[in-house]
Design a protein around this motif. Structure first.
Motif, short mmCIF file in Angstrom:
data_model
loop_
_atom_site.label_atom_id
_atom_site.label_comp_id
_atom_site.label_asym_id
_atom_site.label_seq_id
_atom_site.Cartn_x
_atom_site.Cartn_y
_atom_site.Cartn_z
N ALA A 55 0.83 -1.21 0.00
CA ALA A 55 0.00 0.00 0.00
C ALA A 55 0.86 1.25 0.00
O ALA A 55 0.61 2.19 -0.78
N PHE A 56 1.87 1.28 0.86
CA PHE A 56 2.72 2.46 0.92
C PHE A 56 3.59 2.60 -0.32
O PHE A 56 3.84 3.71 -0.80
N SER A 58 2.77 1.77 -3.31
CA SER A 58 1.91 2.29 -4.37
C SER A 58 1.70 3.79 -4.23
O SER A 58 1.25 4.45 -5.18
N LEU A 59 2.02 4.32 -3.05
CA LEU A 59 1.88 5.76 -2.79
C LEU A 59 3.23 6.47 -2.77
O LEU A 59 3.37 7.56 -2.22
N PRO A 289 -6.81 -3.48 -0.93
CA PRO A 289 -5.73 -2.52 -1.16
C PRO A 289 -6.20 -1.11 -1.52
O PRO A 289 -5.60 -0.13 -1.07
N ASP A 290 -7.23 -0.99 -2.33
CA ASP A 290 -7.69 0.35 -2.72
C ASP A 290 -8.21 1.12 -1.52
O ASP A 290 -7.90 2.31 -1.33
N GLN A 293 -5.24 2.14 0.75
CA GLN A 293 -4.53 3.32 0.27
C GLN A 293 -5.33 4.59 0.53
O GLN A 293 -4.78 5.61 0.96
N VAL A 297 -4.17 7.90 2.79
CA VAL A 297 -4.13 9.26 2.24
C VAL A 297 -5.00 10.20 3.06
O VAL A 297 -4.59 11.33 3.38
#
Length: 325
Positions: A55-56, A58-59, A289-290, A293, A297
């Motif tokens: 997750a992190f 992807s960010l 996961p979506d 994330q 955020v």
């Protein structure tokens, strides 16, 4: 790919992931009475650790540090390292350890993908080390550190807490330690927690005592990288290694914050010395996961400008092992 930016324009590229609250040392500044279990030890299993990292990553996070407690009390640590190393976008896989298992496990950790190693050594005097940690393990830990260097771990560092009894000759001893070793020693200014108020009052000295030592001996500051931690490192032409300072009480310390924390129980901590946190565990267990994330955020809206240690306010942090330091 998204990015993690808070309301103050700070970009976050660095995740500190605690994988346990358990520690087998009794350090005077953290767990002087040893680890005491409080409730079920339902720490994140390897698959959920990987989901956090994904997750992190992807960010925009490219550096992940595994912390504790003492991470090596977990027998599945090599698996967690390997899972972290396998996440696309993660370039630095770091571990902070007290060194208890370092001599035995350095090769396994390196083979699993470890790129950065931080070893806690608060004194190079065997009796001083025993007095601080409660263990007579200094020689083994130094052998393990040297083994990690020999194995080609790209970055090996030593962490030491700055205590009143360790200034002066203690600095000199660590300078000799890095004269021929390609490692960095970083002194961390003692931080007040809710369980260590009396110890803090007795042992805290400002980071300026070390910067004065640097100035007197010709050590010069080095530039910091985008995903570096909070240390300001110094170098000297006569020494292979480096010495640094982490000074949380210095003005502007939080201005360049680039890291976030997830606890061993799956809670996002926006500040080590903040209060409460954002629970991620339900989404980790459900493997969403979506949504994970998105929650991360949104949480950054609540990140404060800085800690309140100057006001003797440690948030809800009882001791550093609680949230991964």
């Amino acid at each position: 790919m998204g990015v993690l930016v808070d309301g103050f324009g700070r970009r976050f590229r660095y995740l500190r992931l605690s994988i346990t609250e358990v520690c087998n040392f009794r350090c005077t500044y953290c767990l002087p009475d040893g680890y005491r279990k409080t409730g079920a030890e339902s720490f994140l299993p390897p698959d959920q650790c990987e989901r956090v990292v994904r997750a992190f990553a992807s960010l925009g996070v490219g550096k992940v540090r595994l912390t504790g407690g003492e991470p090596s009390v977990r027998r599945d640590l090599p698996e967690i390292i390997a899972r972290t190393a396998g996440v696309p976008g993660v370039e630095k896989i770091c571990l902070t350890t007290n060194g208890w298992n370092l001599e035995r496990q350095a090769a396994a950790w390196r083979a699993a993908g470890l790129t950065n190693l931080n070893v806690s050594i608060d004194s190079l005097d065997p009796e001083g080390f025993r007095r601080i940690t409660g263990h007579d393990r200094l020689a083994s830990i130094v052998r393990g550190l040297d083994a990690a260097v020999a194995l080609g771990v790209p970055s090996v560092k030593v962490n030491g807490v700055l205590l009143r009894g360790g200034v002066g000759r203690g600095f000199d001893a660590f300078a000799e330690f890095v004269r021929d070793r390609p490692v960095a020693v970083r002194f961390i200014e003692l931080m007040r927690t809710n369980d260590t108020t009396a110890f803090f009052a007795d042992q805290h000295v400002p980071g300026s005592v070390l910067t004065a030592w640097f100035a007197e001996r010709g050590w010069t500051a080095r530039p910091r990288g985008l995903d570096d931690g909070p240390a300001q490192e110094f170098s000297h032409p006569d020494y292979v290694g480096r010495i640094g300072l982490i000074a949380p009480y210095a003005p502007g310390f939080c201005d360049g914050c680039n890291r976030l924390r997830v606890t061993a129980r799956g809670q996002l901590r926006l500040c080590l010395f903040g209060e409460l946190g954002v629970d991620l565990r339900d989404l980790l267990e459900a493997d969403e996961p979506d949504a994970l994330q998105a929650r991360i955020v949104r949480a950054l809206i609540g990140k404060p400008a800085g800690h309140r240690l100057h006001e003797a306010n440690s948030g809800d942090t009882r001791q550093l092992a609680q949230f991964g330091g």
